[in-house]
Design an enzyme around this catalytic site. Structure first.
Site, mmCIF file in Angstrom:
data_model
loop_
_atom_site.group_PDB
_atom_site.id
_atom_site.type_symbol
_atom_site.label_atom_id
_atom_site.label_comp_id
_atom_site.label_asym_id
_atom_site.label_seq_id
_atom_site.Cartn_x
_atom_site.Cartn_y
_atom_site.Cartn_z
ATOM 1 N N TYR A 107 0.809 -1.220 0.000
ATOM 2 C CA TYR A 107 0.000 0.000 0.000
ATOM 3 C C TYR A 107 0.842 1.269 0.000
ATOM 4 C CZ TYR A 107 -3.932 -3.078 1.090
ATOM 5 O OH TYR A 107 -4.876 -4.061 1.063
ATOM 6 N N ASN A 130 -12.497 -2.654 -4.562
ATOM 7 C CA ASN A 130 -12.444 -3.106 -5.956
ATOM 8 C C ASN A 130 -13.506 -4.172 -6.207
ATOM 9 O OD1 ASN A 130 -11.656 -3.858 -8.539
ATOM 10 N ND2 ASN A 130 -9.973 -5.128 -7.801
ATOM 11 N N CYS A 138 -5.940 -6.431 -7.605
ATOM 12 C CA CYS A 138 -5.745 -6.086 -6.195
ATOM 13 C C CYS A 138 -5.081 -7.222 -5.426
ATOM 14 C CB CYS A 138 -7.063 -5.662 -5.551
ATOM 15 S SG CYS A 138 -8.367 -6.889 -5.672
ATOM 16 N N HIS A 139 -5.108 -8.434 -5.981
ATOM 17 C CA HIS A 139 -4.444 -9.563 -5.322
ATOM 18 C C HIS A 139 -2.925 -9.398 -5.307
ATOM 19 C CE1 HIS A 139 -4.549 -10.710 -9.606
ATOM 20 N NE2 HIS A 139 -3.435 -11.377 -9.352
ATOM 21 N N GLU A 165 0.630 -16.912 -10.884
ATOM 22 C CA GLU A 165 1.396 -15.930 -11.658
ATOM 23 C C GLU A 165 2.903 -16.148 -11.544
ATOM 24 O OE1 GLU A 165 0.082 -11.913 -10.948
ATOM 25 O OE2 GLU A 165 -1.978 -12.396 -11.539
#
Length: 175
Positions: A107, A130, A138-139, A165
Site C-alpha cells: 500500500y 475493488n 488487487c491480489h 502468476e
C-alpha cells in the site's frame, strides 16, 4: 436506465459473475462471498442500472481472457473496464492495472506511485472496494513485510493467484 449484462464463469477458484455495461466490465466477483448481494445492489445504485442475464461483447471478452489467464497463456488483460468510483478510486485502480503479472507491491508503494504518499490507508480502502477482481489485480498487493494481507475473495484465493502468476504447476496450487 443503464443495463448491465451478466453471466457466470466457472474458474479453478470457484464460480464468478461477470457484469458489464456497454462501456466495459464493472463487476467480476466470486459468487460465494458474504458481501455478494450488497455488491450487486451497490453497483446497480451507483450506475443507476439494472442487471439482466445475458452477455455482451465485454462479458464475452472478459470470459475469454480469464479462461486464457487461468490456463497460463495470458498475462495482460485488454478488456474495457467500467468500475464506478471517485476520481481517487479510479486513479488507484488504474495504478493497480499497471502492476505487471507475477509482481507484487504494498500500500505504501502504491500510494507513492499515485503521488499521494500519505494516503496509505485511503489506498488500502480503495483496494478493498475493488469490484473487478483479477482484471484490476488487487491480489498483487501484499504487506510491506511480504505477508499476505486482506483479499475480498479470501487469502487462499489470493495465495493461489500469486502462485499461479509465479508459474507454479497446478498440483502445487490448492485452494
Amino acid at each position: 436506465m443503464m443495463t448491465l449484462c451478466h453471466h457466470f464463469l466457472e474458474t479453478p477458484l470457484g464460480r464468478m459473475i461477470i457484469a458489464a455495461s456497454t462501456h466495459g466490465v464493472c463487476l467480476l466477483e466470486f459468487v460465494d462471498l458474504p458481501r455478494f448481494d450488497k455488491e450487486i445492489f451497490a453497483l446497480q445504485r451507483l450506475l443507476k442500472a439494472q442487471m439482466v442475464p445475458g452477455k455482451n461483447a465485454h462479458t464475452r471478452q472478459a470470459a475469454q481472457e480469464l479462461t486464457e489467464y487461468f490456463r497460463g497463456v495470458r498475462q495482460v488483460f485488454t478488456v474495457a473496464l467500467h468500475p464506478p468510483g471517485t476520481a481517487f478510486q479510479q486513479r488507484v485502480w488504474a495504478a493497480l492495472c499497471t502492476l505487471p503479472y507475477g509482481t507484487t507491491t504494498h500500500y505504501q508503494a502504491l500510494a507513492a506511485h499515485i503521488g499521494k504518499p500519505t494516503a496509505v490507508r485511503a489506498v488500502a480502502a480503495v483496494n478493498g472496494a475493488n469490484r473487478v477482481s483479477i482484471l484490476i489485480p488487487c491480489h498483487r498487493v501484499i504487506g510491506k513485510n511480504g505477508a499476505l494481507i486482506g483479499y475480498g475473495g479470501g487469502l487462499s484465493r489470493k495465495a493461489w493467484l500469486l502462485a499461479h502468476e509465479r508459474g507454479m504447476t497446478p498440483s502445487e496450487l490448492s485452494v
